[in-house]
Design a protein around this motif. Structure first.
Motif, PDB file in Angstrom:
ATOM      1  N   ARG A 166       0.860  -1.191   0.000  1.00  0.00           N
ATOM      2  CA  ARG A 166       0.000   0.000   0.000  1.00  0.00           C
ATOM      3  C   ARG A 166       0.892   1.234   0.000  1.00  0.00           C
ATOM      4  NH1 ARG A 166      -0.302   1.982   5.220  1.00  0.00           N
ATOM      5  NH2 ARG A 166      -2.212   3.107   4.730  1.00  0.00           N
TER       6      ARG A 166
ATOM      7  N   SER B 115      -5.597  10.220 -12.776  1.00  0.00           N
ATOM      8  CA  SER B 115      -6.771   9.524 -12.225  1.00  0.00           C
ATOM      9  C   SER B 115      -7.794  10.494 -11.672  1.00  0.00           C
ATOM     10  CB  SER B 115      -6.443   8.525 -11.103  1.00  0.00           C
ATOM     11  OG  SER B 115      -5.597   7.516 -11.561  1.00  0.00           O
TER      12      SER B 115
ATOM     13  N   ARG C 255      -1.788  13.778 -16.716  1.00  0.00           N
ATOM     14  CA  ARG C 255      -2.401  13.115 -17.883  1.00  0.00           C
ATOM     15  C   ARG C 255      -3.833  12.700 -17.531  1.00  0.00           C
ATOM     16  NH1 ARG C 255      -4.570   9.056 -15.596  1.00  0.00           N
ATOM     17  NH2 ARG C 255      -3.276   7.722 -14.349  1.00  0.00           N
TER      18      ARG C 255
ATOM     19  N   SER D 233     -12.792  10.049  -5.565  1.00  0.00           N
ATOM     20  CA  SER D 233     -12.255  10.242  -4.214  1.00  0.00           C
ATOM     21  C   SER D 233     -10.942   9.476  -4.078  1.00  0.00           C
ATOM     22  CB  SER D 233     -13.296   9.748  -3.205  1.00  0.00           C
ATOM     23  OG  SER D 233     -12.916  10.105  -1.911  1.00  0.00           O
TER      24      SER D 233
HETATM   25  C1  MCA Z   1      -9.492   6.393   2.945  1.00  0.00           C
HETATM   26  N1  MCA Z   1      -9.885   7.332   3.837  1.00  0.00           N
HETATM   27  C2  MCA Z   1     -10.654   8.224   3.227  1.00  0.00           C
HETATM   28  C3  MCA Z   1     -10.743   7.783   1.887  1.00  0.00           C
HETATM   29  N2  MCA Z   1     -10.011   6.644   1.745  1.00  0.00           N
HETATM   30  N3  MCA Z   1     -11.273   9.344   3.664  1.00  0.00           N
HETATM   31  C4  MCA Z   1     -11.987  10.042   2.784  1.00  0.00           C
HETATM   32  N4  MCA Z   1     -12.127   9.678   1.486  1.00  0.00           N
HETATM   33  C5  MCA Z   1     -11.512   8.570   1.010  1.00  0.00           C
HETATM   34  N5  MCA Z   1     -11.643   8.230  -0.277  1.00  0.00           N
HETATM   35  C6  MCA Z   1      -9.522   7.425   5.241  1.00  0.00           C
HETATM   36  C7  MCA Z   1      -9.492   6.065   5.915  1.00  0.00           C
HETATM   37  O1  MCA Z   1     -10.749   5.721   6.415  1.00  0.00           O
HETATM   38  C8  MCA Z   1      -8.498   6.304   7.014  1.00  0.00           C
HETATM   39  O2  MCA Z   1      -9.135   7.018   8.050  1.00  0.00           O
HETATM   40  C9  MCA Z   1      -7.502   7.237   6.382  1.00  0.00           C
HETATM   41  O3  MCA Z   1      -8.187   7.892   5.316  1.00  0.00           O
HETATM   42  C10 MCA Z   1      -6.330   6.485   5.796  1.00  0.00           C
HETATM   43  O4  MCA Z   1      -6.847   5.405   5.027  1.00  0.00           O
HETATM   44  P1  MCA Z   1      -5.936   4.566   4.091  1.00  0.00           P
HETATM   45  O5  MCA Z   1      -6.727   3.550   3.388  1.00  0.00           O
HETATM   46  O6  MCA Z   1      -4.726   4.149   4.872  1.00  0.00           O
HETATM   47  O7  MCA Z   1      -5.529   5.671   3.073  1.00  0.00           O
HETATM   48  P2  MCA Z   1      -4.326   5.623   2.199  1.00  0.00           P
HETATM   49  O8  MCA Z   1      -3.684   4.285   2.188  1.00  0.00           O
HETATM   50  O9  MCA Z   1      -3.477   6.805   2.543  1.00  0.00           O
HETATM   51  O10 MCA Z   1      -5.010   5.754   0.778  1.00  0.00           O
HETATM   52  C11 MCA Z   1      -4.971   6.870   0.055  1.00  0.00           C
HETATM   53  C12 MCA Z   1      -4.571   6.496  -1.359  1.00  0.00           C
HETATM   54  C13 MCA Z   1      -5.542   5.443  -1.919  1.00  0.00           C
HETATM   55  C14 MCA Z   1      -3.153   5.927  -1.382  1.00  0.00           C
HETATM   56  C15 MCA Z   1      -4.614   7.779  -2.152  1.00  0.00           C
HETATM   57  O11 MCA Z   1      -6.847   5.978  -1.866  1.00  0.00           O
HETATM   58  C16 MCA Z   1      -5.183   5.002  -3.298  1.00  0.00           C
HETATM   59  O12 MCA Z   1      -4.347   4.120  -3.508  1.00  0.00           O
HETATM   60  N6  MCA Z   1      -5.795   5.632  -4.315  1.00  0.00           N
HETATM   61  C17 MCA Z   1      -5.464   5.346  -5.713  1.00  0.00           C
HETATM   62  C18 MCA Z   1      -6.606   4.748  -6.416  1.00  0.00           C
HETATM   63  C19 MCA Z   1      -6.269   4.462  -7.862  1.00  0.00           C
HETATM   64  O13 MCA Z   1      -5.242   3.885  -8.217  1.00  0.00           O
HETATM   65  N7  MCA Z   1      -7.115   4.903  -8.712  1.00  0.00           N
HETATM   66  C20 MCA Z   1      -6.872   4.743 -10.126  1.00  0.00           C
HETATM   67  C21 MCA Z   1      -8.160   4.354 -10.730  1.00  0.00           C
HETATM   68  P3  MCA Z   1      -8.793   6.776   9.592  1.00  0.00           P
HETATM   69  O14 MCA Z   1      -7.341   7.165   9.702  1.00  0.00           O
HETATM   70  O15 MCA Z   1      -9.729   7.686  10.299  1.00  0.00           O
HETATM   71  O16 MCA Z   1      -9.025   5.319   9.796  1.00  0.00           O
HETATM   72  S1  MCA Z   1      -8.433   5.371 -12.047  1.00  0.00           S
HETATM   73  C22 MCA Z   1      -7.622   4.713 -13.357  1.00  0.00           C
HETATM   74  O17 MCA Z   1      -6.981   3.688 -13.318  1.00  0.00           O
HETATM   75  C23 MCA Z   1      -7.734   5.627 -14.586  1.00  0.00           C
HETATM   76  C24 MCA Z   1      -7.684   4.856 -15.828  1.00  0.00           C
HETATM   77  C25 MCA Z   1      -6.705   6.710 -14.523  1.00  0.00           C
HETATM   78  O18 MCA Z   1      -6.893   7.762 -15.142  1.00  0.00           O
HETATM   79  O19 MCA Z   1      -5.704   6.492 -13.864  1.00  0.00           O
END
Ligand code: MCA
Ligand code: AMP
Length: 503
Positions: free
Chosen positions: A218, A275, A297, A401
């Motif tokens: 992660r 993304s 991009r 998000s």
């Molecule tokens: C987690 N938390 C959130 C969210 N997600 N709060 C608000 N909104 C959210 N969306 C909270 C959790 O509950 C936790 O709260 C704290 O934030 C940390 O959670 P954690 O899961 O540890 O977060 P993280 O590991 O820091 O994750 C953030 C991240 C992840 C790394 C940005 O969301 C991620 O990997 N995103 C990338 C997604 C991706 O690859 N998308 C591409 C698809 P508490 O601390 O209170 O428990 S799009 C694609 O492929 C297209 C084709 C393109 O254009 O790329």
């Protein structure tokens, strides 16, 4: 001898380092050897999976590549599942894709038993593979289906986006060319491996080129900073939320700790964001901190990457650049007529070999997604001084998000199963870190009460953590228009304390 170009290239990369992960350092030959074992087990004496879907729930380490390549060698369609998904979400993907086989690791084997029982998929546990050698492998032509990724959109259930091997290769080659990937590149991979960003932009391009990829379970700021400070990487690809989190972390660090991290970033040959929209403020702040000009991009599950700022040339904050090699892009108005002028907003349409083949088992949705052979993205953009700028989406029901695309309708359908909720409307609220956060306005059954903590506890078995509402508002009624339809802009305003129902 593998016939797929990606795997033939891997054979040529041979003993070069391919992966660093929790299993150690692996070369390309190691990955191919593992893939052949998976292929043999999948084929189980047969000669071709003939596009059977193989769902896999495998952690981001060498086992993931063994499985993806093993499926491809055996002629199957790779359906990667999210490690963060709930049992309900996993069951949906396995059953909707009509997966014939489910591959997982020993630690997940027990938890997927109910899915195996319900779908009759054959279960393959990677640690228990028979060690028999190479089987005769099928020929894979470029027009065969190779991958299916689930995407949330304007329907209440996610759709399987099917790409062919030719399409996957085109998506990879376009980026390798545009961003000048090289065999001596080194890149971290911390993005989820059930979406294009991680699968194609990082893993696919890296392995195609013979580069070295460091895989992490992660994204974790201290771990990544430590490696960046050690000059471990030449390339970096992430979503805007990650850049926001890294800016916050750098500001919070004492200078003597921040300096080697900043220097590691400054030395990289390319840093990419995508993304979701990268706010110009974040772009500029990152440059001020690291002197790196982020390359933003634009892409989508259905089309891979379509528009990119240049590798050489001006990278304009707030803009996504020009169409990538081999990708045709145009803007069209509501009557689907192409817009030729600059500064006139229209919907982005995309055509070319990178575009997906179909939504699995949804011929009507596939038909509706195209006009005159062009894929309708649903994103609105404008061309300014020769560069595309994304202005928003045509649907209010799509939320972005943390880089994840979420469907308000899917979250609403889940929340409506809650015994205390009689009506609900889900919207995305603007947020500096996450881009948008999920907010739910709910009408409660008489005498019921509900707080966010108990809603989260209830959601835990139903929705992935990143889909859960972060704000909850109980209301007497939802704002509706004269037709009785919930007006989402008015719902958004409720969270700012404004209860006027103006569309
Ligand atoms: C987690 N938390 C959130 C969210 N997600 N709060 C608000 N909104 C959210 N969306 C909270 C959790 O509950 C936790 O709260 C704290 O934030 C940390 O959670 P954690 O899961 O540890 O977060 P993280 O590991 O820091 O994750 C953030 C991240 C992840 C790394 C940005 O969301 C991620 O990997 N995103 C990338 C997604 C991706 O690859 N998308 C591409 C698809 P508490 O601390 O209170 O428990 S799009 C694609 O492929 C297209 C084709 C393109 O254009 O790329
Ligand atoms: P997904 O299909 O989950 O991969 O999400 C694709 C969507 O992400 C696109 O349709 C856009 O709405 C959004 N997106 C991707 N890249 C960008 C970007 N650079 N700026 C704004 N939106 C983006």
């Amino acid at each position: 001898m593998p016939v797929l170009p990606l795997l033939a290239r891997a054979e040529a990369h041979g003993t070069a380092t391919a992966l660093r992960c929790s299993a150690g350092t692996l070369c390309y030959d190691d990955l191919l050897a593992g893939a052949r074992l998976v292929a043999a087990a999948l084929l189980d004496g047969g000669t071709d999976l003939a596009e059977a879907r193989v769902a896999f729930l495998v952690p981001p380490r060498e086992q993931y590549v063994h499985t993806q390549w093993g499926i491809w060698l055996a002629g199957g369609v790779a359906v990667p599942l999210s490690g963060a998904a709930t049992a309900k979400e996993l069951a949906y993907a396995v059953s909707d894709s009509q997966a014939a086989i489910l591959v997982t690791t020993r630690d997940r084997a027990e938890s997927v038993q109910p899915i195996v029982a319900a779908t009759h998929a054959r279960l393959l546990v990677l640690e228990d593979l028979p060690h028999h050698g190479v089987t005769a492998l099928p020929e894979i032509s470029p027009d065969r289906r190779g991958m299916m990724l689930y995407t949330s959109g304007t329907t209440s259930t996610p759709k399987g986006v099917v790409t062919t091997h030719g399409c996957i290769q085109s998506q990879i080659e376009s980026l390798v060319h545009a961003w000048q990937w090289q065999a001596d590149d080194r890149i971290p991979l911390f993005l989820p491996l059930h979406h294009i960003h991680g699968i194609i932009n990082v893993l696919g391009c890296g392995l195609w080129t013979g580069a070295a990829i460091e895989m992490f379970p992660r994204f974790d700021v201290p771990t990544i900073f430590e490696r960046v400070a050690a000059d471990a990487y030449t390339l970096f690809m992430a979503v805007p939320t990650i850049y926001v989190k890294m800016i916050e972390a750098l500001h919070a660090m004492p200078p003597e700790q921040a300096t080697p991290v900043v220097s590691g970033f400054a030395k990289m040959r390319l840093m990419v964001s995508g993304s979701a929209a990268l706010p110009a403020r974040v772009h500029e702040e990152w440059t001020a901190l690291t002197s790196q000009k982020l390359l933003e991009r634009y892409g989508m599950t259905e089309i891979g990457m379509a528009i990119s700022n240049p590798y050489d040339g001006e990278r304009r904050p707030g803009a996504v650049g020009q169409p990538l090699p081999g990708v045709e892009v145009c803007l069209r108005n509501e009557a689907h007529q192409p817009i030729d002028a600059e500064n006139v907003a229209g919907e982005i349409h995309v055509r070319g070999p990178t575009v997906f083949r179909e939504y699995w088992n949804r011929p009507e949705a596939t038909r509706d997604a195209f006009v005159d052979g062009w894929f309708r993205t649903g994103d609105i953009a404008v061309v300014e001084d020769g560069s595309y700028r994304i202005m928003g989406r045509s649907s209010v029901d799509i939320i972005k998000s943390g880089g994840y695309k979420l469907s308000a309708l899917e979250i609403e359908a889940s929340l409506l199963d809650h015994p205390a909720i009689t009506q609900c409307a889900v919207v995305g609220l603007p947020d500096d870190t996450w881009g948008e956060t999920v907010a739910a306005a709910v009408v409660l059954a008489e005498g019921e009460s509900l707080d966010l903590e108990s809603l989260h506890a209830w959601c835990r078995d139903r929705l992935s953590p990143y889909k859960m509402p972060r704000t909850l508002l109980a209301v007497e009624d939802l704002p509706r228009n004269a037709m009785g339809k919930v007006t989402k802009p008015a719902v958004s305003r409720l969270f700012a304390g404004d209860s006027s129902n103006v569309e």
